[in-house]
Design an enzyme around this catalytic site. Structure first.
Site, mmCIF file in Angstrom:
data_model
loop_
_atom_site.group_PDB
_atom_site.id
_atom_site.type_symbol
_atom_site.label_atom_id
_atom_site.label_comp_id
_atom_site.label_asym_id
_atom_site.label_seq_id
_atom_site.Cartn_x
_atom_site.Cartn_y
_atom_site.Cartn_z
ATOM 1 N N SER A 137 9.515 5.593 -3.015
ATOM 2 C CA SER A 137 9.347 4.613 -1.956
ATOM 3 C C SER A 137 8.259 5.094 -1.011
ATOM 4 C CB SER A 137 10.656 4.462 -1.174
ATOM 5 O OG SER A 137 10.418 3.815 0.066
ATOM 6 N N SER A 138 7.478 4.152 -0.507
ATOM 7 C CA SER A 138 6.450 4.521 0.474
ATOM 8 C C SER A 138 7.094 5.140 1.699
ATOM 9 C CB SER A 138 5.648 3.291 0.885
ATOM 10 O OG SER A 138 5.113 2.656 -0.255
ATOM 11 N N ARG A 139 8.352 4.802 1.971
ATOM 12 C CA ARG A 139 9.028 5.318 3.170
ATOM 13 C C ARG A 139 9.546 6.743 2.974
ATOM 14 N NH1 ARG A 139 10.596 -0.473 3.800
ATOM 15 N NH2 ARG A 139 9.649 -1.121 5.762
ATOM 16 N N GLY A 162 0.811 -1.216 0.000
ATOM 17 C CA GLY A 162 0.000 0.000 0.000
ATOM 18 C C GLY A 162 0.840 1.259 0.000
ATOM 19 N N ASP A 206 13.631 -3.097 -5.355
ATOM 20 C CA ASP A 206 13.982 -4.088 -4.336
ATOM 21 C C ASP A 206 14.678 -5.244 -5.054
ATOM 22 O OD1 ASP A 206 12.455 -2.960 -1.866
ATOM 23 O OD2 ASP A 206 11.062 -2.833 -3.541
ATOM 24 N N GLY A 220 9.282 -4.844 -8.560
ATOM 25 C CA GLY A 220 10.157 -3.737 -8.941
ATOM 26 C C GLY A 220 11.632 -4.064 -8.733
ATOM 27 N N GLU A 221 12.459 -3.554 -9.629
ATOM 28 C CA GLU A 221 13.915 -3.659 -9.454
ATOM 29 C C GLU A 221 14.390 -2.802 -8.286
ATOM 30 O OE1 GLU A 221 15.893 -2.712 -13.107
ATOM 31 O OE2 GLU A 221 15.256 -4.586 -14.073
ATOM 32 N N GLY A 225 5.743 4.256 -8.672
ATOM 33 C CA GLY A 225 6.488 3.002 -8.854
ATOM 34 C C GLY A 225 5.538 1.820 -8.894
ATOM 35 N N HIS A 226 4.637 1.762 -7.916
ATOM 36 C CA HIS A 226 3.633 0.696 -7.908
ATOM 37 C C HIS A 226 2.761 0.784 -9.170
ATOM 38 C CE1 HIS A 226 4.121 1.474 -3.405
ATOM 39 N NE2 HIS A 226 4.445 0.214 -3.503
HETATM 40 P P1 AMP Z 1 6.168 -2.292 -1.520
HETATM 41 O O1 AMP Z 1 4.773 -1.759 -1.423
HETATM 42 O O2 AMP Z 1 7.213 -1.325 -1.107
HETATM 43 O O3 AMP Z 1 6.306 -3.646 -0.889
HETATM 44 O O4 AMP Z 1 6.439 -2.531 -3.054
HETATM 45 C C1 AMP Z 1 5.564 -3.307 -3.839
HETATM 46 C C2 AMP Z 1 6.184 -3.547 -5.190
HETATM 47 O O5 AMP Z 1 6.426 -2.301 -5.836
HETATM 48 C C3 AMP Z 1 7.551 -4.263 -5.086
HETATM 49 O O6 AMP Z 1 7.659 -5.178 -6.160
HETATM 50 C C4 AMP Z 1 8.519 -3.111 -5.237
HETATM 51 O O7 AMP Z 1 9.779 -3.510 -5.742
HETATM 52 C C5 AMP Z 1 7.787 -2.235 -6.230
HETATM 53 N N1 AMP Z 1 8.283 -0.863 -6.147
HETATM 54 C C6 AMP Z 1 8.370 -0.085 -5.035
HETATM 55 N N2 AMP Z 1 8.935 1.111 -5.331
HETATM 56 C C7 AMP Z 1 9.211 1.079 -6.667
HETATM 57 C C8 AMP Z 1 9.809 2.003 -7.576
HETATM 58 N N3 AMP Z 1 10.233 3.199 -7.188
HETATM 59 N N4 AMP Z 1 9.936 1.628 -8.866
HETATM 60 C C9 AMP Z 1 9.516 0.397 -9.283
HETATM 61 N N5 AMP Z 1 8.949 -0.509 -8.473
HETATM 62 C C10 AMP Z 1 8.794 -0.181 -7.175
#
Ligand code: AMP
Length: 280
Positions: free
Chosen positions: A187-189, A32, A152, A149-150, A37-38
């Protein structure tokens, strides 16, 4: 039409219907607090698959005791809007009990040696928890293809490895990192950062960009290290140059430059591709 569901029973019914359509089912797994990116992952899934599922679940299993599970941003209403805008078919936003009925699982994934290095060295148990929920969500959604996503990069490598080693029969697609206009990886952070910290955090992507200009491993590391060392607001956890499989870097060819650092109390990660060449 985007449907929002919260239970595995609803998910089973919806995926049965989709399977009846013989459509390819794609899943984008997220925690979430969705950003561009998501959304790029959703767009790629939408372009490819007949049925697109986004999962939203902050997985307690992949957070350490001193990490940000409790304060991790939860923005479901805005997230559902983002999924709607990207034409997602189904949003699965389960509770903790729905994913882990009966409490924490006693059987979990073992991330192996690749799970012990880099992020795994700083976050014991993180990848075991991550792989466990990814495996469960793959089973629950019945996805044919899953997008990650790359950003991570180690996570993506481990998921690919799990799909291969355990014959999961699912295609794993990696999507390049989406960045803010100034280079900061989305990033969500990032929302934890104060304006000053946000400026300091730019050193991560700058360091990687500078490093990737070099074709010599030592020069790439030195260039990146210098930029990080010059930014007092950044405490580096690791800066590493590896092969694309996260093993030792090749003498020449594609490689990866990865960084993790704390800015204030926020831990950020980023990575870029680069190409190494032998000195002439
Ligand atoms: P998260 O919500 O942070 O667990 O991320 C969910 C998915 O989105 C994971 O596959 C992440 O690698 C991808 N993701 C997060 N940030 C980015 C970004 N800036 N660019 C591409 N993919 C992302």
């Amino acid at each position: 039409m985007t449907y929002v569901i919260h239970t595995r029973a609803e998910l089973a019914a919806a995926t049965r219907e989709a399977a009846g359509d013989e459509a390819t089912t794609a899943v984008v797994m997220t925690m979430g607090a969705l950003h561009q990116g998501h959304r790029q992952l959703m767009r790629e899934a939408r372009a490819r698959a007949g049925f697109v599922i986004v999962t939203i679940f902050v997985n307690p299993l992949q957070f350490g005791p001193n990490e940000d599970f409790d304060k991790y941003p939860r923005t479901l209403a805005a997230d559902v809007e983002a999924c709607r805008a990207e034409g997602v078919d189904l949003v699965f936003a389960p509770s903790r009990d729905e994913v882990y009925p009966g409490g924490a699982p006693s059987i979990t994934m073992n991330a192996g040696a690749l799970g012990e290095i880099l992020e795994g060295a700083s976050r014991p148990g993180h990848f075991a928890g991550m792989l466990t929920v990814v495996q469960k969500l793959l089973m629950l959604t019945g996805a044919d293809v899953a997008y990650f996503g790359e950003k991570d990069f180690q996570q993506l490598a481990l998921i690919r490895r799990m799909a291969h080693d355990l014959e999961l029969g699912v295609e794993i697609v990696g999507v390049p990192t989406v960045r803010e206009p100034d280079g900061l990886a989305m990033s969500s952070r990032n929302r934890y950062l104060s304006p000053d910290q946000r400026r300091s955090a730019l050193a991560l992507s700058q360091a990687l960009r500078e490093g990737a200009e070099h074709t010599d491993a030592d020069a790439a590391l030195a260039a990146a290290h210098k930029i990080l060392a010059d930014e007092p607001g950044v405490r580096v956890d690791y800066l590493a140059l590896t092969g694309t499989d996260l093993g030792a870097p090749p003498a020449e060819g594609p490689a990866r430059l990865l960084v993790a650092a704390r800015v204030g109390s926020t831990r950020l990660i980023d990575n870029v591709p680069l190409t190494l060449e032998k000195a002439a």
